[in-house]
Scaffold this motif. Structure first.
Motif, PDB file in Angstrom:
ATOM      1  N   THR A 184       0.881  -1.284  -0.042  1.00  0.00           N
ATOM      2  CA  THR A 184       0.175  -0.050   0.067  1.00  0.00           C
ATOM      3  C   THR A 184       0.875   1.257   0.107  1.00  0.00           C
ATOM      4  O   THR A 184       1.958   1.359   0.478  1.00  0.00           O
ATOM      5  CB  THR A 184      -0.913   0.018   1.220  1.00  0.00           C
ATOM      6  OG1 THR A 184      -0.266  -0.154   2.417  1.00  0.00           O
ATOM      7  CG2 THR A 184      -1.796  -1.260   1.247  1.00  0.00           C
ATOM      8  N   LYS A 185       0.255   2.463  -0.351  1.00  0.00           N
ATOM      9  CA  LYS A 185       1.111   3.721  -0.550  1.00  0.00           C
ATOM     10  C   LYS A 185       0.036   4.878  -0.766  1.00  0.00           C
ATOM     11  O   LYS A 185      -0.778   4.799  -1.785  1.00  0.00           O
ATOM     12  CB  LYS A 185       2.148   3.676  -1.508  1.00  0.00           C
ATOM     13  CG  LYS A 185       2.796   4.951  -2.009  1.00  0.00           C
ATOM     14  CD  LYS A 185       3.614   5.179  -0.545  1.00  0.00           C
ATOM     15  CE  LYS A 185       4.465   6.528  -0.572  1.00  0.00           C
ATOM     16  NZ  LYS A 185       5.470   6.712   0.725  1.00  0.00           N
ATOM     17  N   SER A 186       0.176   5.576   0.116  1.00  0.00           N
ATOM     18  CA  SER A 186      -0.746   7.008  -0.181  1.00  0.00           C
ATOM     19  C   SER A 186       0.089   8.267   0.020  1.00  0.00           C
ATOM     20  O   SER A 186       0.936   8.283   0.698  1.00  0.00           O
ATOM     21  CB  SER A 186      -1.960   6.844   1.145  1.00  0.00           C
ATOM     22  OG  SER A 186      -2.544   5.860   1.104  1.00  0.00           O
ATOM     23  N   ARG A 238      -4.727   7.341  -2.555  1.00  0.00           N
ATOM     24  CA  ARG A 238      -4.260   5.995  -2.509  1.00  0.00           C
ATOM     25  C   ARG A 238      -3.728   5.514  -3.740  1.00  0.00           C
ATOM     26  O   ARG A 238      -4.502   5.150  -4.674  1.00  0.00           O
ATOM     27  CB  ARG A 238      -5.268   4.948  -1.878  1.00  0.00           C
ATOM     28  CG  ARG A 238      -5.961   5.445  -0.465  1.00  0.00           C
ATOM     29  CD  ARG A 238      -6.974   4.196   0.179  1.00  0.00           C
ATOM     30  NE  ARG A 238      -6.343   2.907   0.082  1.00  0.00           N
ATOM     31  CZ  ARG A 238      -6.932   2.008   0.231  1.00  0.00           C
ATOM     32  NH1 ARG A 238      -8.382   2.154   0.148  1.00  0.00           N
ATOM     33  NH2 ARG A 238      -6.453   0.726   0.461  1.00  0.00           N
ATOM     34  N   THR A 272       4.713   4.783  -9.107  1.00  0.00           N
ATOM     35  CA  THR A 272       4.798   4.439  -7.667  1.00  0.00           C
ATOM     36  C   THR A 272       5.201   3.136  -7.159  1.00  0.00           C
ATOM     37  O   THR A 272       6.178   2.853  -6.740  1.00  0.00           O
ATOM     38  CB  THR A 272       3.378   4.857  -6.958  1.00  0.00           C
ATOM     39  OG1 THR A 272       3.213   6.164  -7.046  1.00  0.00           O
ATOM     40  CG2 THR A 272       3.721   4.500  -5.332  1.00  0.00           C
ATOM     41  N   ILE A 296       8.934   2.285  -5.684  1.00  0.00           N
ATOM     42  CA  ILE A 296       9.067   1.583  -4.418  1.00  0.00           C
ATOM     43  C   ILE A 296      10.051   0.235  -4.606  1.00  0.00           C
ATOM     44  O   ILE A 296      10.886   0.037  -3.873  1.00  0.00           O
ATOM     45  CB  ILE A 296       7.602   1.125  -3.911  1.00  0.00           C
ATOM     46  CG1 ILE A 296       6.842   2.336  -3.489  1.00  0.00           C
ATOM     47  CG2 ILE A 296       7.794  -0.075  -2.895  1.00  0.00           C
ATOM     48  CD1 ILE A 296       5.433   1.941  -3.074  1.00  0.00           C
ATOM     49  N   GLN A 346      11.222   5.069  -3.044  1.00  0.00           N
ATOM     50  CA  GLN A 346      10.197   5.416  -2.110  1.00  0.00           C
ATOM     51  C   GLN A 346       9.931   4.276  -1.162  1.00  0.00           C
ATOM     52  O   GLN A 346      10.371   3.303  -1.464  1.00  0.00           O
ATOM     53  CB  GLN A 346       8.741   5.646  -2.789  1.00  0.00           C
ATOM     54  CG  GLN A 346       8.631   6.971  -3.494  1.00  0.00           C
ATOM     55  CD  GLN A 346       7.423   7.464  -4.155  1.00  0.00           C
ATOM     56  OE1 GLN A 346       6.374   7.162  -3.056  1.00  0.00           O
ATOM     57  NE2 GLN A 346       7.123   7.662  -5.264  1.00  0.00           N
ATOM     58  N   ALA A 362       7.003   1.871   0.885  1.00  0.00           N
ATOM     59  CA  ALA A 362       5.656   1.635   1.076  1.00  0.00           C
ATOM     60  C   ALA A 362       5.119   1.878   2.227  1.00  0.00           C
ATOM     61  O   ALA A 362       5.944   1.951   3.396  1.00  0.00           O
ATOM     62  CB  ALA A 362       5.617  -0.043   0.758  1.00  0.00           C
ATOM     63  N   ASP A 363       3.964   2.130   2.421  1.00  0.00           N
ATOM     64  CA  ASP A 363       3.149   2.372   3.730  1.00  0.00           C
ATOM     65  C   ASP A 363       2.845   1.042   4.341  1.00  0.00           C
ATOM     66  O   ASP A 363       3.146   0.997   5.663  1.00  0.00           O
ATOM     67  CB  ASP A 363       1.725   3.054   3.488  1.00  0.00           C
ATOM     68  CG  ASP A 363       2.212   4.479   2.854  1.00  0.00           C
ATOM     69  OD1 ASP A 363       3.291   5.041   3.142  1.00  0.00           O
ATOM     70  OD2 ASP A 363       1.218   5.011   2.449  1.00  0.00           O
TER      71      ASP A 363
END
Length: 286
Positions: free
Chosen positions: A17-19, A24, A51, A55, A60, A62-63
């Protein structure tokens, strides 16, 4: 070498997940890419492709979820992955005052056993603008230079984000031939593209994503395979459905048939990868 027990996959994502604020970008996305193969990531603008790539590249975080690249965590194990992974990002990220040949040689010196610089210069036609500053290069020329930089370290895995963007037909064919050579040499390739013909020609496996989730994946043949047709007939023992079915709907029908011990018969229909893409992601402009 890959980490122990992960030699089949160059890329493994589970529930990622990534926001960004209220947006989102990735929604519990799961995806695997085979070692030594070309995996194409398709999706409309805003689908989450860049995105996802960033990642995996460690650019970046990830959440949530799990990300493994060559069996390693791209953030925690960045130092171990850096010599083994080549990255060609969308905008190139190139220093604008550098000259292509000098820049490529500088990057090559960072690796223990780099690819021959002159070979890449000849292969990608960099010599014609080798001494022109990056800021004066055309978009296609920057793309070719960015690709050379991604490959000069002899990576085990290379991420190519829109590698044919801005290229003329001749340069695009050179890039396609190069990707096929990489695969033949056992290099894993993750390819993000908007070009359906590029994915259809190069990809061993295709994942179509939208709104941050994988909608369908498989080989090109699996995704474009036979679709159901109909003769509008029904008997106590059989029923026929009319009209094209998306890959997701076909999968649901196959699961239903298996659950109830039914035989599912599909009549041949000709579909392209673009047909499948538009069925899944819609035809509205983004």
């Amino acid at each position: 070498m890959l980490a122990a027990g992960t030699d089949h996959w160059c890329l493994e994502l589970e529930g990622v997940t990534k926001s960004f604020g209220d947006t989102r970008a990735l929604r519990s996305l799961s995806l695997k890419a085979s070692q030594g193969a070309v995996t194409a990531i398709l999706g409309p603008n805003g689908a989450g492709k860049t995105t996802l790539m960033e990642i995996c590249e460690g650019l970046q975080a990830a959440d949530g979820g799990t990300v493994r690249v060559l069996g390693l965590d791209p953030r925690r194990d960045a130092a171990r992955l850096r010599p083994r992974v080549g990255v060609m990002v969308q905008d190139g990220g190139l220093p604008i005052m550098a000259r292509p040949l000098e820049l490529l040689r500088h990057v090559a010196r960072m690796y223990a056993a780099p690819r021959d610089v002159e070979e890449l210069v000849d292969l990608l036609g960099l010599d014609a603008f080798a001494r022109t500053s990056v800021r004066r290069l055309s978009g296609g020329q920057r793309q070719r230079l960015a690709l050379a930089i991604a490959l000069v370290g002899r990576p085990d895995l290379v991420f190519l984000d829109e590698p044919s963007a801005g290229l003329d037909p001749q340069a695009r064919l050179v890039v396609w031939d190069l990707v096929e050579t990489l695969r033949a040499d056992g290099v894993s390739v993750i390819l993000s593209t908007h070009l359906m013909d590029e994915a259809a020609r190069l990809a061993d496996h295709v994942a179509i994503i939208d709104h941050g989730a994988v909608l369908a994946q498989g080989t090109v043949a699996e995704l474009t395979g036979p679709v159901a047709g109909a003769r509008a007939t029904r008997t106590p023992d059989a029923a026929r459905l009319r009209g094209p079915l998306t890959p997701a709907a076909r999968a649901d029908l196959a699961e239903l048939a298996d659950t109830h011990g039914l035989t599912l018969e599909l009549e041949d229909g000709v579909r392209t990868l673009e047909d499948v893409f538009l069925d899944l992601t819609g035809r509205s402009l983004r």
